[in-house]
Design a protein around this motif. Structure first.
Motif, PDB file in Angstrom:
ATOM      1  N   CYS A 130       0.873  -1.176   0.000  1.00 31.94           N
ATOM      2  CA  CYS A 130       0.000   0.000   0.000  1.00 31.94           C
ATOM      3  C   CYS A 130       0.911   1.226   0.000  1.00 31.94           C
ATOM      4  CB  CYS A 130      -0.917   0.008   1.216  1.00 31.94           C
ATOM      5  SG  CYS A 130      -1.966   1.484   1.321  1.00 31.94           S
ATOM      6  N   TRP A 133       0.216   4.181   2.423  1.00 33.14           N
ATOM      7  CA  TRP A 133       0.648   3.920   3.793  1.00 33.14           C
ATOM      8  C   TRP A 133       2.162   4.063   3.915  1.00 33.14           C
ATOM      9  CZ3 TRP A 133      -0.201   3.756   8.710  1.00 33.14           C
ATOM     10  CH2 TRP A 133       0.597   2.983   9.562  1.00 33.14           C
ATOM     11  N   GLN A 137       4.301   6.737   6.257  1.00 31.27           N
ATOM     12  CA  GLN A 137       5.282   6.313   7.247  1.00 31.27           C
ATOM     13  C   GLN A 137       6.648   6.953   7.000  1.00 31.27           C
ATOM     14  OE1 GLN A 137       4.739   4.189  10.165  1.00 31.27           O
ATOM     15  NE2 GLN A 137       2.844   5.201   9.521  1.00 31.27           N
TER      16      GLN A 137
END
Length: 206
Positions: A130, A133, A137
């Motif tokens: 993903c 995501w 991060q």
């Protein structure tokens, strides 16, 4: 004692540094695990570690201990030398707090970016990604670097005056960041100076 790991990977590095700090590297047998070949996901390895991750510590009685924090806790308790996890309740709590901040905000955040927003270890191992995501991060990792820099403006090490597992985790996390091409801003002078100081420690330099 046996350590199942993949030399050069960031989490195995944390355990190797801890062993070196305790002058105990020679007391452990290292068993290489072919992560690129998927050995860590084999049935035989999962019997020892259902997490399918390295490193893994196996004791003489067959007890298997996974997860870096658990392994370094055992190493710190079983071998002589200055404590890496603290000796008083206050020290232990502060070190545990900073270690988790370095692990979640740097090591794991860089890992999420690497495995989700880049080719990572390749399509055979990166079976679900993903990118949104992963990139989020990456931002978290950059923010954590700035936070660690602010901590080091007033402290010799991340949890105070003494080197600890928190420093080991952050140092390995920055190495992972280099590999994943997550930039460490030059403006973070305290973090850069700390990194150079830690890199010169005998447990790492040799």
């Amino acid at each position: 004692m046996k350590i199942y790991d993949t030399e050069g990977f960031p989490n195995p590095l944390r355990v190797r540094i801890a062993l070196a700090e305790k002058n105990a590297t020679h007391k452990v047998d290292f068993i290489p695990v072919d992560v690129m070949g998927g050995e860590h996901r084999s049935d035989a390895f999962r019997i020892k570690n259902p997490d399918a991750t390295v490193p893994l510590l196996e004791l003489d009685d067959g007890t298997c201990i996974a997860q870096c924090n658990a392994i370094t806790e055992y190493i710190d308790g079983i071998f002589d030398g200055p404590s890496l996890t603290g000796t008083t309740p206050k020290e232990r709590a502060r070190i545990a707090m900073m270690n988790l901040r370095a692990e979640n905000g740097l090591m794991n955040a860089v890992g999420a970016y690497f495995h989700h927003a880049t080719p990572g270890l390749g399509p055979d191992l990166e079976t679900w990604q993903c990118a949104e995501w992963g990139n989020k991060q990456k931002e978290f990792a950059s923010a954590t670097m700035a936070y660690l820099d602010s901590v080091l403006a007033d402290n010799d090490f991340l949890a105070g005056d003494s080197f600890s597992v928190a420093d080991i985790t952050a140092f390995a996390g920055l190495g992972f960041a280099d590999f994943a091409k997550v930039e460490i801003p030059e403006a973070l002078t305290h973090l850069q100076a700390w990194r150079a100081k830690v890199a010169a420690r005998p447990s790492i330099a040799r």
